[in-house]
Write a protein that holds these residues in place. Structure first.
Motif, PDB file in Angstrom:
ATOM      1  N   LEU A  34       0.804  -1.221   0.000  1.00  0.00           N
ATOM      2  CA  LEU A  34       0.000   0.000   0.000  1.00  0.00           C
ATOM      3  C   LEU A  34       0.844   1.280   0.000  1.00  0.00           C
ATOM      4  O   LEU A  34       0.322   2.368   0.240  1.00  0.00           O
ATOM      5  N   GLY A  35       2.128   1.147  -0.267  1.00  0.00           N
ATOM      6  CA  GLY A  35       2.989   2.316  -0.391  1.00  0.00           C
ATOM      7  C   GLY A  35       3.444   2.889   0.930  1.00  0.00           C
ATOM      8  O   GLY A  35       3.363   2.245   1.972  1.00  0.00           O
ATOM      9  N   ALA A  36       3.899   4.150   0.859  1.00  0.00           N
ATOM     10  CA  ALA A  36       4.498   4.802   2.030  1.00  0.00           C
ATOM     11  C   ALA A  36       3.469   5.190   3.085  1.00  0.00           C
ATOM     12  O   ALA A  36       3.795   5.297   4.268  1.00  0.00           O
ATOM     13  N   ASP A  37       2.227   5.421   2.673  1.00  0.00           N
ATOM     14  CA  ASP A  37       1.173   5.840   3.605  1.00  0.00           C
ATOM     15  C   ASP A  37      -0.041   4.926   3.478  1.00  0.00           C
ATOM     16  O   ASP A  37      -1.071   5.299   2.896  1.00  0.00           O
ATOM     17  N   PRO A  38       0.057   3.701   4.026  1.00  0.00           N
ATOM     18  CA  PRO A  38      -1.048   2.739   3.874  1.00  0.00           C
ATOM     19  C   PRO A  38      -2.369   3.218   4.481  1.00  0.00           C
ATOM     20  O   PRO A  38      -3.433   2.927   3.940  1.00  0.00           O
ATOM     21  N   ALA A  39      -2.306   3.964   5.580  1.00  0.00           N
ATOM     22  CA  ALA A  39      -3.533   4.449   6.230  1.00  0.00           C
ATOM     23  C   ALA A  39      -4.338   5.320   5.270  1.00  0.00           C
ATOM     24  O   ALA A  39      -5.558   5.164   5.143  1.00  0.00           O
ATOM     25  N   LYS A  40      -3.648   6.212   4.587  1.00  0.00           N
ATOM     26  CA  LYS A  40      -4.314   7.113   3.640  1.00  0.00           C
ATOM     27  C   LYS A  40      -4.926   6.332   2.477  1.00  0.00           C
ATOM     28  O   LYS A  40      -6.030   6.628   2.033  1.00  0.00           O
ATOM     29  N   LEU A  81     -26.862  -1.472   0.328  1.00  0.00           N
ATOM     30  CA  LEU A  81     -26.302  -1.897   1.616  1.00  0.00           C
ATOM     31  C   LEU A  81     -24.779  -1.982   1.564  1.00  0.00           C
ATOM     32  O   LEU A  81     -24.099  -1.641   2.537  1.00  0.00           O
ATOM     33  N   PHE A  82     -24.254  -2.416   0.436  1.00  0.00           N
ATOM     34  CA  PHE A  82     -22.795  -2.456   0.296  1.00  0.00           C
ATOM     35  C   PHE A  82     -22.206  -1.049   0.217  1.00  0.00           C
ATOM     36  O   PHE A  82     -21.118  -0.801   0.741  1.00  0.00           O
ATOM     37  N   ALA A  83     -22.910  -0.115  -0.404  1.00  0.00           N
ATOM     38  CA  ALA A  83     -22.461   1.286  -0.429  1.00  0.00           C
ATOM     39  C   ALA A  83     -22.368   1.818   0.998  1.00  0.00           C
ATOM     40  O   ALA A  83     -21.383   2.456   1.376  1.00  0.00           O
ATOM     41  N   PHE A  84     -23.397   1.525   1.806  1.00  0.00           N
ATOM     42  CA  PHE A  84     -23.407   1.953   3.203  1.00  0.00           C
ATOM     43  C   PHE A  84     -22.293   1.254   3.993  1.00  0.00           C
ATOM     44  O   PHE A  84     -21.590   1.889   4.778  1.00  0.00           O
ATOM     45  N   PHE A  85     -22.118  -0.039   3.762  1.00  0.00           N
ATOM     46  CA  PHE A  85     -21.087  -0.829   4.436  1.00  0.00           C
ATOM     47  C   PHE A  85     -19.691  -0.248   4.185  1.00  0.00           C
ATOM     48  O   PHE A  85     -18.921  -0.028   5.120  1.00  0.00           O
ATOM     49  N   TYR A  86     -19.392   0.045   2.916  1.00  0.00           N
ATOM     50  CA  TYR A  86     -18.086   0.630   2.594  1.00  0.00           C
ATOM     51  C   TYR A  86     -17.964   2.044   3.159  1.00  0.00           C
ATOM     52  O   TYR A  86     -16.872   2.470   3.551  1.00  0.00           O
ATOM     53  N   GLY A  87     -19.075   2.779   3.221  1.00  0.00           N
ATOM     54  CA  GLY A  87     -19.075   4.114   3.818  1.00  0.00           C
ATOM     55  C   GLY A  87     -18.740   4.060   5.299  1.00  0.00           C
ATOM     56  O   GLY A  87     -17.951   4.875   5.801  1.00  0.00           O
ATOM     57  N   VAL A  88     -19.317   3.094   6.010  1.00  0.00           N
ATOM     58  CA  VAL A  88     -19.029   2.907   7.440  1.00  0.00           C
ATOM     59  C   VAL A  88     -17.565   2.517   7.632  1.00  0.00           C
ATOM     60  O   VAL A  88     -16.878   3.048   8.514  1.00  0.00           O
ATOM     61  N   LEU A  89     -17.067   1.596   6.787  1.00  0.00           N
ATOM     62  CA  LEU A  89     -15.656   1.199   6.873  1.00  0.00           C
ATOM     63  C   LEU A  89     -14.729   2.390   6.598  1.00  0.00           C
ATOM     64  O   LEU A  89     -13.683   2.533   7.234  1.00  0.00           O
ATOM     65  N   HIS A  90     -15.126   3.247   5.651  1.00  0.00           N
ATOM     66  CA  HIS A  90     -14.380   4.463   5.322  1.00  0.00           C
ATOM     67  C   HIS A  90     -14.275   5.364   6.559  1.00  0.00           C
ATOM     68  O   HIS A  90     -13.186   5.849   6.905  1.00  0.00           O
ATOM     69  N   LEU A  91     -15.397   5.563   7.240  1.00  0.00           N
ATOM     70  CA  LEU A  91     -15.423   6.387   8.449  1.00  0.00           C
ATOM     71  C   LEU A  91     -14.595   5.760   9.571  1.00  0.00           C
ATOM     72  O   LEU A  91     -13.814   6.442  10.239  1.00  0.00           O
ATOM     73  N   LEU A  92     -14.755   4.451   9.764  1.00  0.00           N
ATOM     74  CA  LEU A  92     -13.999   3.754  10.810  1.00  0.00           C
ATOM     75  C   LEU A  92     -12.500   3.783  10.539  1.00  0.00           C
ATOM     76  O   LEU A  92     -11.696   3.948  11.465  1.00  0.00           O
ATOM     77  N   THR A  96      -9.822   5.512  12.932  1.00  0.00           N
ATOM     78  CA  THR A  96      -8.794   4.638  13.508  1.00  0.00           C
ATOM     79  C   THR A  96      -7.389   5.018  13.059  1.00  0.00           C
ATOM     80  O   THR A  96      -6.495   5.218  13.884  1.00  0.00           O
ATOM     81  N   PHE A  97      -7.179   5.105  11.754  1.00  0.00           N
ATOM     82  CA  PHE A  97      -5.827   5.267  11.221  1.00  0.00           C
ATOM     83  C   PHE A  97      -5.357   6.716  11.121  1.00  0.00           C
ATOM     84  O   PHE A  97      -4.171   6.992  11.233  1.00  0.00           O
ATOM     85  N   LEU A  98      -6.269   7.646  10.884  1.00  0.00           N
ATOM     86  CA  LEU A  98      -5.859   9.042  10.688  1.00  0.00           C
ATOM     87  C   LEU A  98      -6.085   9.915  11.921  1.00  0.00           C
ATOM     88  O   LEU A  98      -5.397  10.901  12.117  1.00  0.00           O
ATOM     89  N   VAL A  99      -7.071   9.544  12.750  1.00  0.00           N
ATOM     90  CA  VAL A  99      -7.387  10.346  13.937  1.00  0.00           C
ATOM     91  C   VAL A  99      -6.988   9.627  15.217  1.00  0.00           C
ATOM     92  O   VAL A  99      -6.707  10.267  16.223  1.00  0.00           O
ATOM     93  N   GLY A 100      -6.928   8.293  15.167  1.00  0.00           N
ATOM     94  CA  GLY A 100      -6.564   7.517  16.358  1.00  0.00           C
ATOM     95  C   GLY A 100      -7.600   7.605  17.461  1.00  0.00           C
ATOM     96  O   GLY A 100      -7.281   7.492  18.640  1.00  0.00           O
ATOM     97  N   TRP A 101      -8.864   7.853  17.074  1.00  0.00           N
ATOM     98  CA  TRP A 101      -9.998   7.962  17.993  1.00  0.00           C
ATOM     99  C   TRP A 101      -9.796   9.066  19.043  1.00  0.00           C
ATOM    100  O   TRP A 101     -10.338   8.996  20.142  1.00  0.00           O
ATOM    101  N   ARG A 102      -8.989  10.093  18.705  1.00  0.00           N
ATOM    102  CA  ARG A 102      -8.793  11.238  19.614  1.00  0.00           C
ATOM    103  C   ARG A 102      -9.824  12.314  19.287  1.00  0.00           C
ATOM    104  O   ARG A 102      -9.850  12.842  18.183  1.00  0.00           O
ATOM    105  N   MET A 103     -10.653  12.642  20.273  1.00  0.00           N
ATOM    106  CA  MET A 103     -11.741  13.594  20.061  1.00  0.00           C
ATOM    107  C   MET A 103     -11.234  14.996  19.740  1.00  0.00           C
ATOM    108  O   MET A 103     -11.846  15.716  18.963  1.00  0.00           O
ATOM    109  N   ASP A 104     -10.089  15.398  20.340  1.00  0.00           N
ATOM    110  CA  ASP A 104      -9.550  16.739  20.075  1.00  0.00           C
ATOM    111  C   ASP A 104      -9.146  16.888  18.607  1.00  0.00           C
ATOM    112  O   ASP A 104      -9.429  17.904  17.971  1.00  0.00           O
TER     113      ASP A 104
END
Length: 195
Positions: A34-40, A81-92, A96-104
Motif C-alpha cells: 500500500l505504499g508509504a502511507d497505507p492508512a491514507k 447496503l454495500f455502499a453503506f457498508f463501505y461508507g461505514v468502513l471508510h469512516l472507521l 482509527t488510522f488518521l485520527v486515532g480515535w482522539r476527540m480533540d
C-alpha cells in the motif's frame, strides 16, 4: 438475461464481487503493497468503493428502463447496503488510522475540513435507508418508505461534494463521477416532470 438475473448463484456471485475490493485491500495491506502511507490508501479506497456502489445503486432504475431488465431491481438493495457498508468502513478507517480515535483531533478536523462534515451528513442520511431496507420495513412504512428512501438523492450530492472538496491536483475522477451523477439524477427529474 432475465433468467440469469433471477438465478440464485448470480446473487452469490454479485455478493462476492461486491466484497472483492475489500478482500484485495486487505491482501495488499498484509503484503505491504500500500505504499508509504497505507492508512491514507485504506481510507481513500474504502471511500471510493462506497461512492462507486452508491452510484451503481442509483443506476439500477435507469438501466432497468433503458435495457428492459426488470430483474435488476432485485439487486438494488444489496448494492445500497454495500455502499453503506463501505461508507461505514471508510469512516472507521478515518477514525482509527488518521485520527486515532482522539476527540480533540476529530473536532479540529471537523472545523478545519468541511468535506468531513458533508461526508458524515451523507452517511447519517444513508443510515435510515440501511435500517429500513427490508421488505418487512417497506410494508410497515407503506408510502412513507419511498419518501424516506428518496434521501439517497441529497446524500449522493453530499457524497459528491465530499469527493470534490478533496481535489489536490488531478480532478478527472471527480469530473467523471459528477457527470455520471448529473445523468442519473437528471434522468429521474425528467421522468418526474414527464409524469
Amino acid at each position: 438475461m432475465a433468467s440469469l438475473l433471477r438465478a440464485g448463484w448470480f446473487r452469490w456471485m454479485l455478493f462476492l464481487l461486491l466484497l472483492l475490493p475489500l478482500v484485495l485491500l486487505i491482501q495488499a495491506l498484509l503484503n505491504g503493497d500500500l505504499g508509504a502511507d497505507p492508512a491514507k490508501v485504506i481510507v481513500k479506497d474504502l471511500g471510493f468503493w462506497a461512492l462507486f456502489w452508491l452510484w451503481l445503486t442509483l443506476a439500477v432504475t435507469p438501466l432497468r428502463r433503458l435495457l428492459g431488465w426488470r430483474e435488476l431491481i432485485l439487486y438494488r438493495r444489496m448494492l445500497g447496503l454495500f455502499a453503506f457498508f463501505y461508507g461505514v468502513l471508510h469512516l472507521l478507517a478515518f477514525a482509527t488510522f488518521l485520527v486515532g480515535w482522539r476527540m480533540d483531533i476529530l473536532l479540529t478536523e471537523l472545523t478545519k475540513r468541511p468535506y468531513i462534515i458533508v461526508g458524515g451528513l451523507a452517511l447519517l442520511m444513508l443510515l435510515p435507508l440501511a435500517l429500513t431496507s427490508t421488505q418487512r420495513m417497506q410494508r410497515r412504512l407503506g408510502k412513507r418508505w419511498k419518501t424516506l428512501h428518496s434521501l439517497i438523492y441529497p446524500a449522493s450530492l453530499l457524497v459528491m461534494l465530499h469527493f470534490v472538496w478533496q481535489i489536490r491536483s488531478d480532478f478527472s475522477q471527480q469530473l467523471i463521477f459528477s457527470i455520471l451523477l448529473a445523468l442519473l439524477l437528471g434522468h429521474r427529474l425528467y421522468l418526474k416532470r414527464r409524469s
